[in-house]
Scaffold this motif. Sequence first.
Motif, PDB file in Angstrom:
ATOM      1  N   ALA A   1       0.928  -1.090  -0.157  1.00  0.00           N
ATOM      2  CA  ALA A   1       0.066  -0.187   0.274  1.00  0.00           C
ATOM      3  C   ALA A   1       0.905   1.119   0.362  1.00  0.00           C
ATOM      4  CB  ALA A   1      -0.978  -0.114   1.224  1.00  0.00           C
ATOM      5  N   GLY A   2       1.965   1.159   0.459  1.00  0.00           N
ATOM      6  CA  GLY A   2       2.712   2.276   0.403  1.00  0.00           C
ATOM      7  C   GLY A   2       1.989   3.970   1.319  1.00  0.00           C
ATOM      8  N   SER A   3       1.933   4.820   0.530  1.00  0.00           N
ATOM      9  CA  SER A   3       0.819   5.842   1.090  1.00  0.00           C
ATOM     10  C   SER A   3      -0.003   5.644   1.107  1.00  0.00           C
ATOM     11  CB  SER A   3       1.918   7.064   1.550  1.00  0.00           C
ATOM     12  OG  SER A   3       1.875   6.875  -1.028  1.00  0.00           O
ATOM     13  N   GLY A   4      -0.836   4.996   0.481  1.00  0.00           N
ATOM     14  CA  GLY A   4      -2.551   4.383   0.649  1.00  0.00           C
ATOM     15  C   GLY A   4      -2.669   4.676  -0.803  1.00  0.00           C
ATOM     16  N   THR A   5      -1.953   5.052  -1.875  1.00  0.00           N
ATOM     17  CA  THR A   5      -2.919   5.723  -3.228  1.00  0.00           C
ATOM     18  C   THR A   5      -3.908   4.705  -3.846  1.00  0.00           C
ATOM     19  OG1 THR A   5      -0.503   6.778  -3.591  1.00  0.00           O
ATOM     20  CG2 THR A   5      -2.469   6.811  -5.093  1.00  0.00           C
ATOM     21  N   ILE A   6      -3.913   3.206  -4.131  1.00  0.00           N
ATOM     22  CA  ILE A   6      -4.417   2.277  -4.660  1.00  0.00           C
ATOM     23  C   ILE A   6      -5.590   2.285  -3.633  1.00  0.00           C
ATOM     24  CG2 ILE A   6      -4.755   0.040  -4.699  1.00  0.00           C
ATOM     25  CD1 ILE A   6      -1.934  -0.402  -6.494  1.00  0.00           C
ATOM     26  N   PRO A   7      -5.453   1.759  -2.295  1.00  0.00           N
ATOM     27  CA  PRO A   7      -6.614   1.903  -1.472  1.00  0.00           C
ATOM     28  C   PRO A   7      -7.390   3.178  -1.670  1.00  0.00           C
ATOM     29  CG  PRO A   7      -5.084   0.768  -0.557  1.00  0.00           C
ATOM     30  CD  PRO A   7      -4.279   1.495  -1.437  1.00  0.00           C
ATOM     31  N   ILE A   8      -7.228   3.884  -0.959  1.00  0.00           N
ATOM     32  CA  ILE A   8      -8.125   5.652  -1.428  1.00  0.00           C
ATOM     33  C   ILE A   8      -8.951   5.849  -2.811  1.00  0.00           C
ATOM     34  CG2 ILE A   8      -7.781   7.695  -1.251  1.00  0.00           C
ATOM     35  CD1 ILE A   8      -5.300   7.229   0.734  1.00  0.00           C
ATOM     36  N   GLU A   9      -7.733   5.359  -3.636  1.00  0.00           N
ATOM     37  CA  GLU A   9      -9.187   5.277  -5.115  1.00  0.00           C
ATOM     38  C   GLU A   9      -9.439   4.402  -5.347  1.00  0.00           C
ATOM     39  OE1 GLU A   9      -8.590   8.064  -7.792  1.00  0.00           O
ATOM     40  OE2 GLU A   9      -7.096   9.021  -6.270  1.00  0.00           O
ATOM     41  N   ALA A  10      -9.944   3.778  -4.245  1.00  0.00           N
ATOM     42  CA  ALA A  10     -10.481   2.580  -4.797  1.00  0.00           C
ATOM     43  C   ALA A  10     -11.903   2.742  -3.468  1.00  0.00           C
ATOM     44  CB  ALA A  10     -10.001   1.100  -3.755  1.00  0.00           C
ATOM     45  N   ALA A  11     -11.794   3.806  -2.798  1.00  0.00           N
ATOM     46  CA  ALA A  11     -12.574   3.730  -1.859  1.00  0.00           C
ATOM     47  C   ALA A  11     -13.661   5.111  -2.071  1.00  0.00           C
ATOM     48  CB  ALA A  11     -12.126   4.818  -0.435  1.00  0.00           C
ATOM     49  N   LEU A  12     -12.921   5.917  -3.507  1.00  0.00           N
ATOM     50  CA  LEU A  12     -13.689   7.183  -3.713  1.00  0.00           C
ATOM     51  C   LEU A  12     -14.126   6.671  -5.312  1.00  0.00           C
ATOM     52  CD1 LEU A  12     -10.862   9.950  -4.428  1.00  0.00           C
ATOM     53  CD2 LEU A  12     -12.992   9.425  -2.684  1.00  0.00           C
ATOM     54  N   ILE A  13     -14.056   5.334  -5.794  1.00  0.00           N
ATOM     55  CA  ILE A  13     -14.525   4.681  -6.574  1.00  0.00           C
ATOM     56  C   ILE A  13     -15.954   3.903  -6.403  1.00  0.00           C
ATOM     57  CG2 ILE A  13     -14.431   2.894  -8.245  1.00  0.00           C
ATOM     58  CD1 ILE A  13     -11.330   4.061  -9.070  1.00  0.00           C
TER      59      ILE A  13
END
Length: 376
Positions: A201-213
């Motif tokens: 996840a690193g700084s969380g970009t992929i999970p955050i974008e998934a939540a927005l989607i």
Amino acid sequence: MTNQVTLIATAAMGLEALVRDEVIDLGYTDVTTDNGKVIFNSDISGIARCNLWLRTADRIKLLMKEFPAYTFDELFEQTKALPWEDWLPEDAFIHVVGKSHKSTLYSVPDCQSIVKKAIVSRLQDAYHVHTRLEESGTRYKIEVAIHKDRVTMTIDTTGVGLHKRGYRVSQGEAPLKETLAASLIKLTNWTPDQPFVDPFAGSGTIPIEAALIGQNIAPGFNREFSAEEWDVIPQSIWDRALEEAEDLANYDQPLDITGTDISHQAVEMATENAMEAGLADLITWKQMQVKDFKPKTDSGYLVGNPPYGERLSEKEEVESIYRSLGEIMKDYPQWSVYIMTSHPGFEKLYGKKASKKRKLFNGFIRTDYYQFFGKK
């Protein structure tokens, strides 16, 4: 000024089809695709709506005109003939940028200078000003792009690139662009009712974008755009676009999204970023090594951008991570796994040939996006 405009949504190489689909989903039907861009017609409200909604585009440009030019005189006269006063006020701060490829007019600084002079001359005539323009007002970024002697003249409506969502308060080294993270998710068949995991996840970009989607939250809801300062676009247009975004968001959609990382510091950064995005309660963050990951459900989606092992000192460790992930996921055949890496031997290390792979660029690094489709 006409209410009808032609807009260009720029895209990273290989992602044009995603941007096109997003534009069509917003209701725009007159859409064409070219290398690195999607061109479409809209009313003026499209400037606000597209900046707010497009997840995978880099920026939105207003097309003034395309025309051939082989001499500086032609460039000057055709630039001056455009109705700049429809968009630029008398005190506009005019910032011209440019690029030229395989064209007679190859000197970019000279082209920029000619375009600036032509626009100033047009505005002086339009506003009956016989002295130097003050340029003390709003900044307008105008691009003259010349390819094979054909000029594309645009005004940038976005400002800072669309990947800058406004939620990233912390980041590690070489963070994944938000637009690319959204693209990785859009290239899957994930739906919000299914588990979603990013074990890198690193700084969380992929999970955050998934939540927005997942909750259909407009990615630009938390930031500003340069065209908001344009006098010719009424504030009511931006207000309506924001109201639409609020109405379409599905804040009640439950989500099962998890982000893990081996680094405690990365998990802290991801947590901070999720809080800034207003998604703190929607994503579970854990400090964990990949070898300790174990899916809690029989099916789901794993999307990750792991280390690539490009540094020789990291190669052995990275290859061990790939092997561990493959060993774990072979026991979960209904899970779909999507991994972006530049490592040429990923499939062999993972222990399985991808159902499909797609060439993508992470910045200047050429990568493959390996897609392993789960069994139904």
